[in-house]
Design an enzyme around this catalytic site. Structure first.
Site, PDB file in Angstrom:
ATOM      1  CB  THR A 373      -0.864  -0.022   1.278  1.00  0.00           C
ATOM      2  OG1 THR A 373      -1.522  -1.281   1.273  1.00  0.00           O
ATOM      3  CG2 THR A 373      -1.800   1.127   1.345  1.00  0.00           C
ATOM      4  CG  ASN A 393      -3.145  -7.254   0.884  1.00  0.00           C
ATOM      5  OD1 ASN A 393      -3.031  -6.449   1.805  1.00  0.00           O
ATOM      6  ND2 ASN A 393      -3.416  -8.512   1.089  1.00  0.00           N
ATOM      7  CG  ASP A 415      -7.109  -6.829   2.815  1.00  0.00           C
ATOM      8  OD1 ASP A 415      -6.283  -7.298   3.610  1.00  0.00           O
ATOM      9  OD2 ASP A 415      -6.934  -5.751   2.220  1.00  0.00           O
ATOM     10  N   GLY A 465       0.356   0.255   5.592  1.00  0.00           N
ATOM     11  CA  GLY A 465       0.648  -0.494   6.819  1.00  0.00           C
ATOM     12  C   GLY A 465      -0.410  -1.488   7.233  1.00  0.00           C
ATOM     13  N   GLY A 466      -1.281  -1.913   6.310  1.00  0.00           N
ATOM     14  CA  GLY A 466      -2.284  -2.929   6.655  1.00  0.00           C
ATOM     15  C   GLY A 466      -3.107  -2.471   7.847  1.00  0.00           C
TER      16      GLY A 466
HETATM   17  O1  DON Z   1      -6.761  -2.573   2.386  1.00  0.00           O
HETATM   18  C1  DON Z   1      -6.065  -2.927   3.326  1.00  0.00           C
HETATM   19  O2  DON Z   1      -6.371  -2.714   4.492  1.00  0.00           O
HETATM   20  C2  DON Z   1      -4.742  -3.615   3.056  1.00  0.00           C
HETATM   21  N1  DON Z   1      -4.830  -4.345   1.833  1.00  0.00           N
HETATM   22  C3  DON Z   1      -3.651  -2.594   3.025  1.00  0.00           C
HETATM   23  C4  DON Z   1      -2.306  -3.195   2.750  1.00  0.00           C
HETATM   24  C5  DON Z   1      -1.165  -2.400   3.208  1.00  0.00           C
HETATM   25  O3  DON Z   1      -1.286  -1.354   3.792  1.00  0.00           O
HETATM   26  C6  DON Z   1       0.155  -2.975   2.909  1.00  0.00           C
HETATM   27  N2  DON Z   1       1.181  -2.310   3.605  1.00  0.00           N
HETATM   28  N3  DON Z   1       1.801  -2.795   4.496  1.00  0.00           N
END
Ligand code: DON
Length: 563
Positions: A373, A393, A415, A465-466
């Protein structure tokens, strides 16, 4: 007890990490316009568009395509994202170009015959990919708000891909680390694999991607979702056992949604509604923080960190239970944002002792009667602001390249909650609300956000950052609005994170400091260090005299550009 000793050990280790979160610094300052993104070349592309008279949306389109070239681990055309916009006249909008589950997706598609989760199936390879939304999103954003010709916005990316660009040290290292996966998950050798190792300064030329971008430049949506690109995607799926079909591609449409807005103290928050969990969670966290004297307690003091963690524990429990794609699941948005409900979540919370996450479950909001991301922030010369988070992702997504088209596909299917209670790659759990279904969007933590103060644009912020995106954005906002840091200082500052399950605090090295770490342990919190940083944010703050301050994250190659 063992856990206690382990955390004590880490608390001591924190002493050595106490050095260096440079919070007393100021970021790049410009007079009129600014782009902050994960790559200096992408920031320059955006700044150039603004200089040529393009508006913030024009710049966002150009930056999105440029990042797809120079920052391939997260910049993309094979993924999706969210865009939050505030125009200079105060009007707001939000675009959801999140990926969708393919038409052939099934609720149990990642389970074996015994009903157990097949590890990695939703995470790597062809079945991990959702139907990409990025190109449609950019076309939509441009049709509604763009002012410059489409082709001029895609052209800089075409040139970067065709001529190549020098790799930064971090990018070269990341490409080398992915080599094994790139070989394993591709049916044809992608251009990211070379005989030797990548080194800083090597020129990366992406000829196939340049051709794909030309088709998008010349034919817009049809250059990706129809014709040669669509055929290449479907052929890739057939070779690798994936399920994205021509009909999935032809049928993809991004959605304009009403942004989530709400007043917290002196600030009006404008953020992303579901299928992002970010806006709701951020509003809940900021509303809870309003009720406590965080400023008096001090930045990252044990009192403040304890309160924030207890709030995060409850907010993420709500996320797991109640949030999913609103087109498929009735998300109780208003009820979750009801002030009394939010307050009630903190009932009985001790300000001294950690709660065990097993003792916390999602709240029951009153039913509403009526129905790797990357983030970039942009402010143009007129004061229009755009906040975009976009993703494949994880780093380099599913690792699958569309052979002949030169771009990576996302692994966004991870996700979804592939089985109730089974943690995804970010340790997040979920249930019915976020179960896989054909055509459904997977729940996201991406939190592109804009803040107003006294009716004026105040801050543009977001992060990668997920699951940690929400708490990263939360902490940065508090760092500026409560603790008085500059934009750059607030982005630099060490971060910590709690998400209900697993029941521990992830902390950047030294973020809490030795004293706070030890006291948190004493209060019953478990702390685990997070190598490699939490989140990577990009912020712009409007200073009292109208100039703009950029906050580019030192955790990456991020850069602010503007004039
Ligand atoms: O949409 C989301 O929450 C995740 N796919 C985001 C992924 C992300 O931030 C990757 N970075 N570490």
């Amino acid at each position: 007890m063992t856990i206690r000793y382990i955390t004590l050990f880490f608390a001591f280790i924190f002493i050595s990490g106490c050095a260096g979160w440079d919070t007393d610094t100021t970021g790049r300052i410009t007079q009129k316009a600014m782009v902050v993104s994960a790559h200096p070349l992408a920031s320059e592309v955006g700044s150039d568009i603004l200089r040529r008279g393009g508006n913030a949306v024009d710049a966002a389109v150009a930056v999105q395509f440029a990042l797809a070239v120079v920052y391939p681990d997260a910049g993309n055309i094979g993924g999706g994202g969210f865009l939050v916009l505030r125009q200079q006249d105060g009007s707001v909008d939000a675009l959801d170009y999140r990926e969708k589950a393919p038409g052939k997706a099934r609720r149990d598609m990642y389970l074996d015959e015994q009903g157990n989760v097949v590890e990695e199936l939703s995470f790597k390879g062809h079945l991990a990919a959702g139907v990409p939304g990025t190109v449609d999103g950019m076309v939509e954003a441009h049709e509604r708000y763009g002012s410059m010709p489409w082709a001029e916005l895609v052209q800089p990316a075409v040139e970067l891909a065709a001529k190549g660009f020098p790799l930064t040290r971090k990018e070269a290292k990341k490409l080398n680390e992915q080599r094994k996966d790139f070989i394993q998950y591709n049916t044809q050798r992608p251009s990211f694999i070379i005989q030797d190792r990548w080194r800083e300064g090597d020129n990366l030329r992406l000829a196939e991607l340049a051709h794909t971008l030309k088709r998008i430049r010349d034919r817009g949506r049809a250059g990706f979702y129809e014709g040669e690109t669509a055929e290449l995607i479907v052929a890739e799926m057939q070779r690798g056992g994936g399920i994205i079909s021509k009909a999935d591609l032809a049928g993809y449409r991004s959605v304009w949604r009403q942004p989530l807005t709400g007043q917290v103290g002196d600030y009006r928050i404008i953020s992303m509604p579901p299928p992002s969990s970010g806006g709701i969670a951020l509003m809940q966290l900021l509303s809870i923080a309003e009720d406590y004297p965080l400023k008096d307690w001090g930045w990252n003091s044990a009192e403040a960190a304890h309160l924030m963690v207890e709030a995060e524990r409850r907010v993420y429990a709500d996320r797991a239970r109640h949030l999913g794609d609103p087109d498929f699941y009735d998300v109780p948005v208003e009820a979750l944002l009801d002030t009394d409900y939010i307050r009630s979540r903190m009932d009985g919370v001790s300000l001294q002792k950690a709660t065990d996450s097993d003792a916390v479950s999602a709240g029951m909001p009153a039913p509403v009667e009526s129905p790797n991301t990357t983030h970039y922030s942009i402010v143009d010369q007129e004061g229009n602001a755009v906040s975009v988070t976009t993703t494949l992702n994880s780093s380099f997504g599913s690792k699958v390249f569309v052979a002949g088209a030169g771009f990576l596909l996302n692994n966004e299917m991870d996700d979804f909650s592939v089985k109730p209670g089974h943690p995804n790659s970010y340790g997040l759990v979920g249930g019915e609300a976020n179960a896989v279904a054909p055509g459904k969007r997977m729940l996201s933590s991406m939190t592109p956000t804009i803040l107003e103060r006294d009716g004026q644009l105040y801050m543009v912020i977001g992060s990668m950052g997920g699951s940690t995106i929400i708490t990263t954005v939360y902490q940065i906002i508090l760092n500026v609005t409560v603790h008085g840091m500059s934009m750059q200082g607030a982005v630099n500052a060490g971060r910590f994170h709690h998400q209900w399950r697993p029941d521990w605090i992830l902390s950047e090295w030294g973020a809490l400091g030795f004293g706070t770490g030890l006291e948190m342990w004493w209060r019953g919190h478990r702390i685990a260090p997070k190598n490699g940083g939490i989140g990577r944010a990009a912020g712009i703050l409007v200073l009292p005299d109208g100039r703009l301050e950029g906050g580019a994250d030192p955790r990456g190659d991020d850069a602010a550009a503007g004039f």
